[in-house]
Design a protein around this motif. Structure first.
Motif, PDB file in Angstrom:
ATOM      1  N   ASN A   1      -1.250  18.986   0.808  1.00 52.61           N
ATOM      2  CA  ASN A   1      -1.668  18.570  -0.530  1.00 52.61           C
ATOM      3  C   ASN A   1      -2.243  17.151  -0.475  1.00 52.61           C
ATOM      4  O   ASN A   1      -1.532  16.202  -0.138  1.00 52.61           O
ATOM      5  N   PRO A   2      -3.538  16.990  -0.812  1.00 56.68           N
ATOM      6  CA  PRO A   2      -4.115  15.628  -0.802  1.00 56.68           C
ATOM      7  C   PRO A   2      -3.485  14.705  -1.834  1.00 56.68           C
ATOM      8  O   PRO A   2      -3.627  13.491  -1.749  1.00 56.68           O
ATOM      9  N   GLY A   3      -2.763  15.261  -2.807  1.00 54.99           N
ATOM     10  CA  GLY A   3      -2.097  14.433  -3.807  1.00 54.99           C
ATOM     11  C   GLY A   3      -0.750  13.889  -3.354  1.00 54.99           C
ATOM     12  O   GLY A   3      -0.117  13.118  -4.085  1.00 54.99           O
ATOM     13  N   TYR A   4      -0.290  14.306  -2.157  1.00 58.23           N
ATOM     14  CA  TYR A   4       0.993  13.820  -1.646  1.00 58.23           C
ATOM     15  C   TYR A   4       0.755  12.704  -0.633  1.00 58.23           C
ATOM     16  O   TYR A   4       0.024  12.865   0.343  1.00 58.23           O
ATOM     17  N   ALA A   5       1.345  11.559  -0.884  1.00 59.50           N
ATOM     18  CA  ALA A   5       1.319  10.411   0.039  1.00 59.50           C
ATOM     19  C   ALA A   5      -0.088   9.998   0.470  1.00 59.50           C
ATOM     20  O   ALA A   5      -0.325   9.743   1.653  1.00 59.50           O
ATOM     21  N   PRO A   6      -1.067   9.885  -0.475  1.00 51.12           N
ATOM     22  CA  PRO A   6      -2.382   9.371  -0.067  1.00 51.12           C
ATOM     23  C   PRO A   6      -2.260   7.917   0.384  1.00 51.12           C
ATOM     24  O   PRO A   6      -1.408   7.165  -0.091  1.00 51.12           O
ATOM     25  N   LEU A   7      -3.112   7.524   1.301  1.00 54.56           N
ATOM     26  CA  LEU A   7      -3.032   6.179   1.874  1.00 54.56           C
ATOM     27  C   LEU A   7      -3.207   5.099   0.815  1.00 54.56           C
ATOM     28  O   LEU A   7      -2.628   4.011   0.923  1.00 54.56           O
ATOM     29  N   SER A   8      -3.999   5.374  -0.222  1.00 55.96           N
ATOM     30  CA  SER A   8      -4.208   4.375  -1.280  1.00 55.96           C
ATOM     31  C   SER A   8      -2.894   4.080  -2.006  1.00 55.96           C
ATOM     32  O   SER A   8      -2.604   2.922  -2.320  1.00 55.96           O
ATOM     33  N   HIS A   9      -2.106   5.121  -2.251  1.00 58.12           N
ATOM     34  CA  HIS A   9      -0.824   4.932  -2.928  1.00 58.12           C
ATOM     35  C   HIS A   9       0.152   4.160  -2.038  1.00 58.12           C
ATOM     36  O   HIS A   9       0.855   3.260  -2.500  1.00 58.12           O
ATOM     37  N   ILE A  10       0.186   4.550  -0.778  1.00 64.37           N
ATOM     38  CA  ILE A  10       1.077   3.851   0.164  1.00 64.37           C
ATOM     39  C   ILE A  10       0.681   2.385   0.258  1.00 64.37           C
ATOM     40  O   ILE A  10       1.532   1.488   0.303  1.00 64.37           O
ATOM     41  N   GLY A  11      -0.645   2.130   0.273  1.00 65.53           N
ATOM     42  CA  GLY A  11      -1.128   0.753   0.378  1.00 65.53           C
ATOM     43  C   GLY A  11      -0.670  -0.104  -0.789  1.00 65.53           C
ATOM     44  O   GLY A  11      -0.235  -1.249  -0.606  1.00 65.53           O
ATOM     45  N   ILE A  12      -0.749   0.437  -2.012  1.00 64.48           N
ATOM     46  CA  ILE A  12      -0.300  -0.319  -3.192  1.00 64.48           C
ATOM     47  C   ILE A  12       1.198  -0.574  -3.120  1.00 64.48           C
ATOM     48  O   ILE A  12       1.683  -1.677  -3.427  1.00 64.48           O
ATOM     49  N   SER A  13       1.969   0.437  -2.720  1.00 62.01           N
ATOM     50  CA  SER A  13       3.418   0.264  -2.603  1.00 62.01           C
ATOM     51  C   SER A  13       3.765  -0.813  -1.587  1.00 62.01           C
ATOM     52  O   SER A  13       4.666  -1.630  -1.818  1.00 62.01           O
ATOM     53  N   VAL A  14       3.049  -0.808  -0.474  1.00 60.79           N
ATOM     54  CA  VAL A  14       3.278  -1.833   0.556  1.00 60.79           C
ATOM     55  C   VAL A  14       2.909  -3.212   0.016  1.00 60.79           C
ATOM     56  O   VAL A  14       3.606  -4.198   0.281  1.00 60.79           O
ATOM     57  N   LEU A  15       1.811  -3.295  -0.751  1.00 61.86           N
ATOM     58  CA  LEU A  15       1.417  -4.563  -1.357  1.00 61.86           C
ATOM     59  C   LEU A  15       2.517  -5.092  -2.266  1.00 61.86           C
ATOM     60  O   LEU A  15       2.856  -6.283  -2.227  1.00 61.86           O
ATOM     61  N   VAL A  16       3.091  -4.214  -3.091  1.00 55.14           N
ATOM     62  CA  VAL A  16       4.173  -4.624  -3.988  1.00 55.14           C
ATOM     63  C   VAL A  16       5.373  -5.105  -3.182  1.00 55.14           C
ATOM     64  O   VAL A  16       5.960  -6.163  -3.472  1.00 55.14           O
TER      65      VAL A  16
ATOM     66  N   GLY B   1       6.355  -8.879  -8.325  1.00 55.21           N
ATOM     67  CA  GLY B   1       5.754  -7.921  -7.402  1.00 55.21           C
ATOM     68  C   GLY B   1       5.163  -6.732  -8.134  1.00 55.21           C
ATOM     69  O   GLY B   1       4.072  -6.248  -7.780  1.00 55.21           O
ATOM     70  N   ILE B   2       5.858  -6.250  -9.167  1.00 53.28           N
ATOM     71  CA  ILE B   2       5.325  -5.137  -9.970  1.00 53.28           C
ATOM     72  C   ILE B   2       4.047  -5.563 -10.683  1.00 53.28           C
ATOM     73  O   ILE B   2       3.073  -4.795 -10.753  1.00 53.28           O
ATOM     74  N   ILE B   3       4.007  -6.803 -11.181  1.00 56.12           N
ATOM     75  CA  ILE B   3       2.805  -7.305 -11.856  1.00 56.12           C
ATOM     76  C   ILE B   3       1.638  -7.365 -10.881  1.00 56.12           C
ATOM     77  O   ILE B   3       0.511  -6.957 -11.206  1.00 56.12           O
ATOM     78  N   VAL B   4       1.886  -7.843  -9.654  1.00 52.00           N
ATOM     79  CA  VAL B   4       0.829  -7.884  -8.624  1.00 52.00           C
ATOM     80  C   VAL B   4       0.298  -6.477  -8.367  1.00 52.00           C
ATOM     81  O   VAL B   4      -0.922  -6.249  -8.316  1.00 52.00           O
ATOM     82  N   GLY B   5       1.212  -5.511  -8.210  1.00 53.13           N
ATOM     83  CA  GLY B   5       0.789  -4.134  -7.961  1.00 53.13           C
ATOM     84  C   GLY B   5       0.022  -3.552  -9.138  1.00 53.13           C
ATOM     85  O   GLY B   5      -0.971  -2.830  -8.953  1.00 53.13           O
ATOM     86  N   GLY B   6       0.453  -3.866 -10.378  1.00 50.30           N
ATOM     87  CA  GLY B   6      -0.239  -3.371 -11.556  1.00 50.30           C
ATOM     88  C   GLY B   6      -1.648  -3.921 -11.663  1.00 50.30           C
ATOM     89  O   GLY B   6      -2.597  -3.185 -11.976  1.00 50.30           O
ATOM     90  N   VAL B   7      -1.815  -5.208 -11.388  1.00 52.18           N
ATOM     91  CA  VAL B   7      -3.148  -5.830 -11.430  1.00 52.18           C
ATOM     92  C   VAL B   7      -4.062  -5.198 -10.380  1.00 52.18           C
ATOM     93  O   VAL B   7      -5.220  -4.855 -10.659  1.00 52.18           O
ATOM     94  N   ALA B   8      -3.539  -5.025  -9.156  1.00 48.86           N
ATOM     95  CA  ALA B   8      -4.341  -4.422  -8.085  1.00 48.86           C
ATOM     96  C   ALA B   8      -4.740  -2.990  -8.442  1.00 48.86           C
ATOM     97  O   ALA B   8      -5.890  -2.579  -8.225  1.00 48.86           O
TER      98      ALA B   8
END
Length: 495
Positions: free
Chosen positions: A209-224, A247-254
């Motif tokens: 499933n391309p909707g499971y664990a896409p790299l973009s999502h992982i990247g934002i989580s790592v940024l937070v 950290g949540i605010i940084v992730g939300g802005v990104a």
């Protein structure tokens, strides 16, 4: 201000009260919004209903904080600088209830069990002193460790996706689905060579499933996650204390900059709305679910007792049995208020006790001001809609920290337990931790057990609680030192 006024009762100038009150709100804000997000999404509620849960939670946080810090009659309120928030101990049972009963009916069951447990908690409060002997640090530390480990599953799923639905790791192959549809069309005729398809037949998911664990999502989580760690390391004082929120605010802005966050629900939300009781209908009172939540209530009362003892040392005001009972009754009353206004069980937030130590300000009126601010926040739906609009992967990095810190707090409490001279304490922790993991690793283990007891045994937190209490009584007896309880509470600042 007269020198005869105790620092706890000192009323500071309004600008300073407001500033210090906002500090307390920001320190507990990330923890306060986490539970309604978890439970609301576990119930599969619509986004506007999840946002309503957040508003209701902030509103009730403020109400119960006012009662606890300011005091209401001699029966309710410990009248010390205490911030009240939803206890994470209740999350496991509530998510289990939500999984078995999604939607509004599940919410009514949850709120019914909360109201019932809160009423019982009010009457249990004066008896807690007699129950302390069943909850030494080896028991409370184990319970908090299991709470943290159980919640970490939620944080991990926020990052990658839940194992069912749109974010499941595997999906049914479209080719396989089309084949089954074609075969099904043949069976509707009168062809005896093709037997009818068995009722309930389903194709197994087999396509990634391309909707499971896409790299973009992982990247934002790592940024937070990285943002939180950097702020915690290089931030000073108050900034370090709100590292998770920043950290949540940084992730939300990104996320907003990359076009991955949508504000349609924020635009539709009102600027002001009252919190209506029984938003999902009249609560449903199930005796088994109430009994489950009462166990959570007892654990919460024991934690609060240790927290109040630690706080009394910090602000240099001795707690009397009457004031302790008043503080614990407020946990019960707050839980009743929470159930009525569509939210959850309440307890004292220890990170705010830590903030009292950091700032050195002992005035309870700072928390009164914080309570007023929380009530105002709860009456602004746009704020809650903005929080709800945060994608789960933004919250994922923060969830790993928040829930991991709960587990780490349990480890810190256990670090003060005597394992050298009382080696049987190892059995208490080992077996209870294993019991707590059963529903996590084998969620279907209860399929042959009576359905009536499922709510009691589908929460690893409750299994670990019962196991640790029984094993500790078996190996160590039921004697506890008040100083030991106080020390355990002082260790638990991150919980």
């Amino acid at each position: 201000m007269s020198s005869t006024v105790h620092p706890v009762d000192e009323v500071l100038p309004l600008p300073r009260l407001a500033t210090l009150g906002i500090q307390h709100v920001l320190v507990m804000y990330a923890g306060a919004i986490a539970v309604p997000l978890i439970v609301g999404r576990a119930l599969n509620l619509e986004p506007h209903d999840v946002a309503f849960l957040i508003s209701a939670d902030l509103f009730c946080c403020g109400i119960v904080t006012l009662i606890q810090s300011f005091g209401v009659t001699q029966w309710f309120g410990i009248k010390m600088p205490v911030m009240m928030g939803v206890t994470f101990a209740a999350v496991g049972p509530m998510v289990a209830m939500a999984g078995a009963n999604p939607g509004a009916d599940g919410a009514r069951l949850i709120f019914g069990s909360i109201i019932g447990a809160g009423v019982i908690g009010i009457f249990l409060a004066p008896l807690v002193g007699k129950m302390l002997r069943f909850f030494p640090p080896v028991v409370t530390g184990t319970i908090i460790l299991v709470i943290g480990v159980t919640l970490m599953r939620v944080g991990i799923q926020w990052v990658f996706g839940v194992p069912v639905g749109l974010t499941a790791p595997k999906l049914v192959s479209p080719e396989h689905a089309e084949w089954l549809k074609t075969v099904q069309s043949f069976t509707t005729g009168a062809n005896p060579a093709i037997p009818p398809i068995p009722a309930g037949l389903q194709l197994a998911p087999s396509v990634n499933n391309p909707g499971y664990a896409p790299l973009s999502h992982i990247g934002i989580s790592v940024l937070v996650l990285i943002s939180i760690l950097l702020i915690a390391k290089y931030g000073r004082g108050f900034v370090s204390n709100i590292a998770v929120l920043l950290g949540i605010i940084v992730g939300g802005v990104a996320t907003a900059l990359f076009g991955m966050m949508h504000f349609d629900n924020v635009a539709k939300a009102d600027w002001f709305a009252l919190i209506s009781p029984f938003h999902f209908g009249m609560p449903i009172f199930d005796p088994i679910l109430i009994a489950t939540m009462v166990l959570v209530m007892i654990v919460s009362l024991i934690e609060s007792t240790g927290m109040f003892l630690a706080l009394s040392d910090l602000v240099e005001r001795k707690i009397t049995p009457q004031s302790l009972s008043a503080g614990l009754r407020t946990d019960g009353l707050g839980t009743v208020i929470g159930g009525i206004f569509n939210t959850f069980p309440y307890t004292s937030f220890s990170q705010n006790v830590g903030l009292v130590g950091v700032t050195g300000v002992k005035s309870r009126f700072v928390c009164v001001a914080a309570g007023v601010i929380l009530i105002i926040f709860g009456l602004i739906p746009k704020m809650s809609a903005l929080v709800e609009s945060l994608p789960t992967f933004v919250l994922g990095g923060a969830g790993l920290v928040m829930f991991g810190m709960v587990a780490a707090t349990g480890i810190r409490i256990l670090s003060n337990v005597d394992f050298k001279h009382k080696r049987n304490n190892l059995f208490v922790v080992a077996v209870s931790l294993g019991m707590g993991m059963i529903p996590l690793i084998a969620p279907s283990y209860m399929m042959w057990l009576p359905h009536a007891i499922h709510p009691l045994i589908e929460s690893g937190i409750l299994l670990a609680t019962m196991s640790s209490i029984v094993l500790n009584a078996f190996f160590n007896g039921t004697v506890i030192d008040e100083a030991e309880l106080r020390e355990a509470a002082m260790t638990a600042e991150a919980h």
